[in-house]
Design a protein around this motif. Structure first.
Motif, PDB file in Angstrom:
ATOM      1  N   UNK A  14      -5.486  49.726 -41.861  1.00 29.22           N
ATOM      2  CA  UNK A  14      -4.375  49.994 -42.641  1.00 29.22           C
ATOM      3  C   UNK A  14      -4.122  51.365 -42.795  1.00 29.22           C
ATOM      4  N   UNK A  15      -5.213  52.303 -43.035  1.00 35.60           N
ATOM      5  CA  UNK A  15      -4.951  53.672 -43.067  1.00 35.60           C
ATOM      6  C   UNK A  15      -4.537  54.253 -41.757  1.00 35.60           C
ATOM      7  N   UNK A  16      -4.936  53.569 -40.511  1.00 34.76           N
ATOM      8  CA  UNK A  16      -4.256  54.028 -39.105  1.00 34.76           C
ATOM      9  C   UNK A  16      -2.839  53.914 -39.140  1.00 34.76           C
ATOM     10  N   UNK A  17      -2.332  52.653 -39.568  1.00 30.15           N
ATOM     11  CA  UNK A  17      -0.982  52.321 -39.624  1.00 30.15           C
ATOM     12  C   UNK A  17      -0.213  53.379 -40.638  1.00 30.15           C
ATOM     13  N   UNK A  18      -0.788  53.540 -41.496  1.00 29.01           N
ATOM     14  CA  UNK A  18      -0.056  54.402 -42.687  1.00 29.01           C
ATOM     15  C   UNK A  18       0.224  55.837 -42.258  1.00 29.01           C
ATOM     16  N   UNK A  19      -0.809  56.376 -41.387  1.00 32.48           N
ATOM     17  CA  UNK A  19      -0.738  57.536 -40.877  1.00 32.48           C
ATOM     18  C   UNK A  19       0.124  57.725 -39.423  1.00 32.48           C
ATOM     19  N   UNK A  20       0.038  56.512 -38.824  1.00 36.09           N
ATOM     20  CA  UNK A  20       0.891  56.468 -37.472  1.00 36.09           C
ATOM     21  C   UNK A  20       2.211  56.303 -37.731  1.00 36.09           C
ATOM     22  N   UNK A  21       2.636  55.449 -38.673  1.00 33.13           N
ATOM     23  CA  UNK A  21       3.885  54.921 -38.774  1.00 33.13           C
ATOM     24  C   UNK A  21       4.595  55.407 -40.175  1.00 33.13           C
ATOM     25  N   UNK A  22       3.782  56.077 -41.020  1.00 35.09           N
ATOM     26  CA  UNK A  22       4.216  56.315 -42.349  1.00 35.09           C
ATOM     27  C   UNK A  22       4.681  55.315 -43.210  1.00 35.09           C
ATOM     28  N   UNK A  23       3.951  54.300 -43.171  1.00 30.78           N
ATOM     29  CA  UNK A  23       3.836  53.261 -44.136  1.00 30.78           C
ATOM     30  C   UNK A  23       3.219  53.421 -45.331  1.00 30.78           C
ATOM     31  N   UNK A  24       3.127  52.489 -46.271  1.00 36.16           N
ATOM     32  CA  UNK A  24       2.329  52.762 -47.429  1.00 36.16           C
ATOM     33  C   UNK A  24       1.741  51.520 -48.009  1.00 36.16           C
ATOM     34  N   UNK A  25       0.876  50.857 -46.775  1.00 40.09           N
ATOM     35  CA  UNK A  25       0.324  49.554 -47.306  1.00 40.09           C
ATOM     36  C   UNK A  25      -1.072  50.109 -48.149  1.00 40.09           C
ATOM     37  N   UNK A  26      -1.396  49.316 -48.997  1.00 40.72           N
ATOM     38  CA  UNK A  26      -2.487  49.588 -49.807  1.00 40.72           C
ATOM     39  C   UNK A  26      -3.726  48.803 -49.263  1.00 40.72           C
ATOM     40  N   UNK A  27      -4.893  49.399 -49.112  1.00 40.78           N
ATOM     41  CA  UNK A  27      -6.149  48.380 -48.702  1.00 40.78           C
ATOM     42  C   UNK A  27      -6.717  47.751 -49.803  1.00 40.78           C
ATOM     43  N   UNK A  28      -7.264  46.834 -49.654  1.00 38.00           N
ATOM     44  CA  UNK A  28      -7.779  45.868 -50.751  1.00 38.00           C
ATOM     45  C   UNK A  28      -8.551  46.630 -51.669  1.00 38.00           C
ATOM     46  N   UNK A  29      -8.664  46.628 -52.817  1.00 38.78           N
ATOM     47  CA  UNK A  29      -9.186  47.307 -54.071  1.00 38.78           C
ATOM     48  C   UNK A  29     -10.679  46.889 -53.805  1.00 38.78           C
ATOM     49  N   UNK A  30     -10.815  45.560 -54.101  1.00 43.07           N
ATOM     50  CA  UNK A  30     -12.622  44.947 -54.016  1.00 43.07           C
ATOM     51  C   UNK A  30     -12.581  44.274 -52.367  1.00 43.07           C
ATOM     52  N   UNK A  31     -12.928  45.059 -51.587  1.00 39.30           N
ATOM     53  CA  UNK A  31     -12.907  44.794 -50.186  1.00 39.30           C
ATOM     54  C   UNK A  31     -14.080  43.744 -49.967  1.00 39.30           C
ATOM     55  N   UNK A  32     -15.205  43.560 -50.747  1.00 40.23           N
ATOM     56  CA  UNK A  32     -16.134  42.474 -50.319  1.00 40.23           C
ATOM     57  C   UNK A  32     -15.605  41.151 -50.833  1.00 40.23           C
ATOM     58  N   UNK A  33     -15.031  41.108 -51.928  1.00 42.99           N
ATOM     59  CA  UNK A  33     -14.351  39.659 -52.319  1.00 42.99           C
ATOM     60  C   UNK A  33     -13.025  39.701 -51.453  1.00 42.99           C
ATOM     61  N   UNK A  34     -12.285  40.466 -50.903  1.00 42.71           N
ATOM     62  CA  UNK A  34     -11.216  40.176 -50.376  1.00 42.71           C
ATOM     63  C   UNK A  34     -11.657  39.515 -48.921  1.00 42.71           C
ATOM     64  N   UNK A  35     -12.375  40.297 -48.250  1.00 47.80           N
ATOM     65  CA  UNK A  35     -12.796  39.506 -46.703  1.00 47.80           C
ATOM     66  C   UNK A  35     -13.962  38.257 -46.962  1.00 47.80           C
ATOM     67  N   UNK A  36     -14.456  38.150 -47.968  1.00 46.72           N
ATOM     68  CA  UNK A  36     -15.024  36.751 -48.432  1.00 46.72           C
ATOM     69  C   UNK A  36     -14.229  35.913 -48.621  1.00 46.72           C
ATOM     70  N   UNK A  37     -13.054  36.007 -49.300  1.00 52.91           N
ATOM     71  CA  UNK A  37     -11.851  34.980 -49.417  1.00 52.91           C
ATOM     72  C   UNK A  37     -11.237  34.592 -48.304  1.00 52.91           C
ATOM     73  N   UNK A  38     -11.064  35.616 -47.268  1.00 49.86           N
ATOM     74  CA  UNK A  38     -10.454  35.303 -46.054  1.00 49.86           C
ATOM     75  C   UNK A  38     -11.339  34.844 -44.937  1.00 49.86           C
TER      76      UNK A  38
END
Length: 217
Positions: free
Chosen positions: A67-91
């Protein structure tokens, strides 16, 4: 800079991808190709399904971490997950369930073992396991535990058959599947039963004698 580092990583990945594509195209005629569709009870078909599930799981991780690479490369404003551990566990937990179920269920399609008895044993062991570990409050934990136990039992039965029948070519896959299921089971217990000892809300870690003023010389 971070952008420069990510740019180099992308170039390296593209270079490896280009090398793989080149060799596939150059040696395409040497690849074994069958014109007959794989039957649904063949090992090859279920290996393909398992590989497809792992590929989708990897794509989910790659997309989120990029997501940070996409934001830098394409000027987007996607927000990374706030709670990364819970997010990855859910998926990733559903993907882990599917992989372990496929690795266990596919053995019965090929080798005609007793599916019902393995499911009953897996349910009994799962019930005792989740009670002892205290993870019975989360439904996904219970499902993942059952899938891991089911994969271990079914592949252990296959491994026992290979030892008795001296079919050593089949032992490698059974050992690999058992090891993968045990790895997931250990990771599940470690993640589900961890308890924070303390929370440092000030983000300050005191170091002995470091905070004291220096004595005049």
């Amino acid at each position: 800079t971070d952008m420069g580092m990510f740019g180099h990583l992308i170039l390296y990945n593209l270079a490896f991808l280009g090398i793989a594509v080149y060799f596939i195209v150059a040696r395409w005629k040497e690849l074994p190709i069958t014109h007959k569709d794989e039957e649904t009870y063949s090992r090859e078909f279920w290996m393909f399904i398992g590989a497809l599930i792992l590929t989708v799981a990897c794509l989910q991780v790659i997309f989120t971490t990029s997501v940070p690479v996409f934001n830098k490369a394409f000027g987007t404003k996607f927000s990374p997950p706030v709670n990364a551990i819970q997010y990855y566990n859910k998926w990733q937990a559903p993907f882990a369930v599917l992989v372990t179920l496929v690795s266990g269920f596919s053995q019965f399609l090929k080798y005609y073992s007793s599916l019902i008895s393995s499911i009953v044993f897996a349910l009994a062991i799962t019930g005792g396991f989740v009670y002892l570990t205290g993870i019975y409050t989360n439904l996904m934990y219970i499902i993942l535990t059952f899938s891991c136990v089911f994969a271990i039992l079914s592949n252990a039965r296959l491994l026992t058959g290979t030892i008795v029948g001296k079919m050593n070519k089949l032992a490698g896959s059974a050992v690999a599947h058992i090891g993968f299921a045990l790895l997931l089971l250990g990771a599940l217990v470690a993640a589900a039963t961890n308890t924070p000892i303390s929370i440092n809300e000030s983000n300050f870690i005191p170091v002995k004698d470091f905070e004291k003023a220096a004595k005049p010389g």
